[in-house]
Design a protein around this motif. Structure first.
Motif, short mmCIF file in Angstrom:
data_model
loop_
_atom_site.label_atom_id
_atom_site.label_comp_id
_atom_site.label_asym_id
_atom_site.label_seq_id
_atom_site.Cartn_x
_atom_site.Cartn_y
_atom_site.Cartn_z
N ASP A 13 -4.16 -1.53 3.82
CA ASP A 13 -3.74 -1.24 5.19
C ASP A 13 -4.63 -0.23 5.92
O ASP A 13 -5.28 0.59 5.29
CB ASP A 13 -2.29 -0.71 5.17
N PRO A 14 -4.61 -0.26 7.26
CA PRO A 14 -5.37 0.73 8.04
C PRO A 14 -4.64 2.07 8.09
O PRO A 14 -4.24 2.54 9.14
CB PRO A 14 -5.44 0.08 9.43
N LYS A 60 -10.59 -2.03 10.29
CA LYS A 60 -10.06 -3.35 9.95
C LYS A 60 -10.61 -4.46 10.85
O LYS A 60 -10.37 -5.62 10.58
CB LYS A 60 -8.53 -3.33 9.97
N ASP A 110 0.86 -1.18 0.00
CA ASP A 110 0.00 0.00 0.00
C ASP A 110 0.90 1.23 0.00
O ASP A 110 1.50 1.59 1.01
CB ASP A 110 -0.87 -0.06 1.27
N LEU A 165 -7.65 -6.94 5.50
CA LEU A 165 -6.37 -6.25 5.30
C LEU A 165 -5.73 -6.61 3.97
O LEU A 165 -4.64 -6.18 3.66
CB LEU A 165 -5.39 -6.69 6.39
#
Ligand code: SF4
Ligand code: SF4
Lengths: 587, 193
Positions: A281-282, A298, A115, A303
């Motif tokens: 991703d968070p 999440k 990401d 994810l």
């Protein structure tokens, strides 16, 4: 006028409308078509660079000189370009500079799923994320304005679904942007420590200003609806949210970094339940939680992989969820539909190489390109694939760990374009550090995997102009490889003989297997056929993994005439002379 | 749900599914609808399973279609028809080119090609239409025009102006292939009784 464009075509158009003068790239799915389309505009210089680091260096040179420059690559390409990128954030630019990172959630055509919003934060540069082709074009233009206003490179991050989806785009004219004055400024552009230290302060100050800008820019907007559910999202995921939760209130982030703290807090206060819906991703979630704002993310959404509309509706609008009406068929799907992985094309020159390597039972360190498909059955001829240019270095490491004898049973394979991209430096390492590894450069005269782009060995530029052609043999010799040989991979016995000899040699060797990619070979030859009487059903030919050769119910093989391109490789491996040119004796 | 038409075009890399989706999108655009198309490039093109998705209507957000939501699936190959069947909505139409292309696991003997793919689909979907696309393309003058035969068939199922289809094909294919392609389109169009 409105035109249907892919995200990539729209970015090229946006660059043109923004008055860009230089476009650089190394091809890679899903970014390739940006530069391909940019090259069609006569006002812009365009190039395929040898790799992404060079692409960024050429782009930053153009920008420092005062012109606007667009640099494009796929997500893993940014890893290659990361070195100049981080320092470029310190120097800043002069003319605008935009770096496109085309990420690939779901790994439709990539070796990992990284990401790249993280790169924006790590390098301390702003990141914009368009959600469709119209935004891809507009954000490209805005990114150039932003780049010049804040004296920074800007990352435009797309994903496969934006890059390769077509939607309608309102076109505009090109705005010629005069080349800015270039003045020598060593304190800004020469990053010795004494100069870089004050530049870091400038970078942090710029981040502050960008954070303030993020609060008010139209890139970030709230769409108020039912306040009981609030969603923070960006990019393609915004479209999915609009689709499946039309009643929700949405904070759409067109600028993914830096984030607008006040705007987010305000939104969070006015909604009852707050979700962050983001792919991979968070990235937003972690920052928002760090500000002490309660949010779900999440814990609800995965994810990994693409975040699909049905996943959002399953979690947040289960009543709206369409149940599959073909339940039995769905079961059929898992049990009865064999997968259809990609394969080397009929007539592919790589097939002969992997057939031979498989026969010799050697360890093969692989690389990135069409030839990566040599890892699949029935060729099964590749042991490792890490990243562009890793094959030769990996082979050196294996030899250093296991000894020279092991190198007698091991080769590295790498394509022509990939060798230029990042194969030359590890080859120098092999020579310098006395490895004895054998390297096969699979030279099919083109960058095939990404759709046949020119590279320094083809003799043509992206605009189709003839140019100097790099001679791979001379290049390998120049770095100190004394044993360099060139062979047509379809000359199977010669190929095998040469590989055996070079494996035995206790010094580094390079074997260039040269034959054009089957898809650029002009004019197909008549297909081959199998003689029923002569075929013994030994199935040796099937080890080639040519999709045209099919086993029949009577255990003998046949060739699909509609697909066969008449390369003749199967006839070469048939010991019983059962495979022949259609209508004639064997070649 | 808003009033959208969802069309899934599925096949094998190299069969021309992308061109087909672009022509369809062009037609829809000419008629003044909003449209989004999603394609996957790269590895999948090397003979792998390929799907392109076209969605049109007054306003389109997502470029992709969820399972159970396709109004029409246009399948260039039988096994691919089966693979994507769960995307078809209730009472949707599935249009299948009666062609078999063995994937590598079938070629190597690691998997079996389903013997009764079309029968299995027909059992699930009342609205199944099967066509010999390759045969029709050869009759029209070029085996490679299968994709346009299938477009002709698709056109018959969509309530869009026929002349617009012909115009877009004219704009899309090179002049020297135009005759064959127009014939191929008609063949597909006329294959529906
Ligand atoms: S595109 Fe060329 S190099 Fe790639 S698999 Fe096909 S024939 Fe081989
Ligand atoms: S000649 Fe043999 S190996 Fe070559 S494409 Fe035809 S069937 Fe495949």
């Amino acid at each position: 006028m409105k035109k249907l464009l892919t995200g990539n075509e729209a970015i090229a158009r946006g660059a043109w409308e923004a008055g860009v003068v230089v476009c650089t790239a190394y091809p890679g799915t899903p970014s390739t078509e940006i530069t391909e389309n940019a090259a069609k505009y006569p006002e812009m210089y365009a190039e395929w660079s040898p790799n992404e680091k060079v692409a960024l260096e050429v782009g930053l040179g153009a920008a420092i000189a005062g012109g606007r420059a667009l640099v494009s690559m796929k997500h893993v390409g940014v890893n290659v370009a990361a070195d100049p990128l981080f320092t470029l954030a310190y120097t800043g630019i002069n003319g605008g500079l935009v770096l496109v990172s085309a990420d690939d959630p779901g790994m439709h055509s990539s070796q990992d799923e990284q990401d790249n919003r993280h790169y924006g934060r790590a390098a301390k540069i702003p990141v914009l994320e368009p959600a469709d082709s119209q935004e891809a074009k507009e954000f490209t233009k805005l990114a150039f304005d932003l780049s010049e206003a804040f004296d920074t490179p800007v990352m435009l991050r797309t994903t496969t679904r934006v890059a390769h989806s077509q939607s309608l785009v309102e076109l505009a004219d090109r705005k010629e942007v005069p080349i800015k004055e270039y003045e020598k400024n060593t304190a800004k552009f020469v990053m010795i420590p004494a100069n870089a230290r004050p530049r870091h302060l400038i970078v942090e100050d710029r981040m502050q200003k960008l954070s303030t800008y993020a609060e008010t820019t139209e890139l970030n907007r709230i769409e108020w609806n039912d306040p009981s559910i609030g969603i923070i999202t960006s990019g393609i995921t915004y479209q999915y949210v609009k689709e499946v939760l039309p009643q929700a209130s949405i904070l759409k982030l067109g600028m993914s970094f830096p984030l607008p703290k006040n705007l987010i807090s305000e939104f969070a206060q006015k909604v009852t339940t707050l979700y962050v819906i983001e792919e991979l991703d968070p990235f937003f979630e972690d920052q928002i939680k760090a500000w002490g704002i309660a949010v779900q993310g999440k814990d609800t959404f995965p994810l990994f992989g693409e975040l699909l509309p049905e996943m959002i509706s399953a979690k947040l609008a289960p009543s709206d969820q369409q149940t599959c009406c073909h339940a039995t068929a769905c079961e059929l799907k898992t049990e009865d539909t064999p997968p259809r992985p990609p394969v080397l094309c009929p007539g592919c020159p790589h097939r002969a190489v992997f057939y031979t390597l498989n026969k010799l039972k050697v360890t093969v360190t692989g690389d990135i390109g069409c030839y990566t498909l040599g890892c699949l059955a029935p060729l099964n001829a590749i042991d490792t694939t890490i990243c562009m240019g890793a094959s030769i270095g990996t082979a050196i490491g294996m030899e250093k760990a296991r000894g020279k004898d092991y190198a007698r049973k091991m080769v590295a394979v790498i394509g022509d374009s990939t060798f230029i991209h990042s194969g030359i430096t590890p080859l120098i390492d092999a020579v310098y550090n006395k490895a004895t590894t054998t390297t096969l450069i699979l030279d099919n005269r083109i960058t095939a995997m990404t759709g046949h782009q020119h590279n320094p060995v083809t003799g043509f530029t992206i605009k189709g102009e003839p140019t100097k052609e790099i001679d791979l043999a001379v290049l390998a010799q120049a770095v100190g490889v004394d044993r360099v040989r060139t062979v047509d991979p379809f000359a199977l016995s010669e190929l095998e003989q040469i590989i055996r000899e070079e494996l035995a040699a206790e010094e580094p060797s390079v074997i260039i297997t040269r034959r054009s990619c089957a898809l650029i070979e002009k004019g197909t030859k008549p297909p081959y056929t199998v003689s029923e009487e002569a075929c013994t059903g030994c199935l040796q030919c099937m080890r080639l993994g040519c999709p045209c050769i099919v086993k029949q119910d009577n255990k003998k093989v046949s060739i699909n005439p509609a697909q066969c391109v008449g390369c003749g490789l199967c006839a070469t491996v048939c010991k019983f002379d059962a495979i022949r040119k259609e209508g004639g004796a064997n070649a | 749900m808003r009033n959208l038409t969802n069309i899934l075009i599925v096949g094998v890399g190299g069969q021309g599914t992308i061109l087909a989706s672009r022509v369809l999108a062009g037609v829809v655009q000419k008629i003044g609808q909003d449209v989004k198309v999603s394609e996957i490039h790269g590895m999948a093109q090397r003979g792998g399973s390929v799907v392109t998705q076209v969605r049109y209507g007054e306003k389109v957000y997502a470029p992709i279609i969820a399972p159970g939501e396709a109004d029409i699936i246009l399948a260039f190959e039988k096994l691919e028809a089966l693979r994507w069947l769960s995307y078809l909505k209730k009472d949707g139409n599935i249009l299948i080119n009666d062609q078999r292309l063995d994937p590598m696991p079938v070629v190597t003997g690691a998997a079996a090609y389903p013997q009764d793919a079309i029968a299995a689909i027909k059992k699930q979907c009342a609205n199944t239409m099967v066509i010999d696309g390759l045969g029709e393309a050869v009759k029209a003058g070029n085996a490679k025009a299968v994709n346009v035969v299938l477009l002709g068939l698709l056109a018959r199922y969509l309530d869009l102006d026929k002349q617009t289809w012909l115009d877009v094909i004219r704009d899309t294919v090179p002049d020297k292939l135009l005759d064959v392609n127009l014939k191929a389109f008609e063949a597909g169009w006329n294959s529906v009784k």
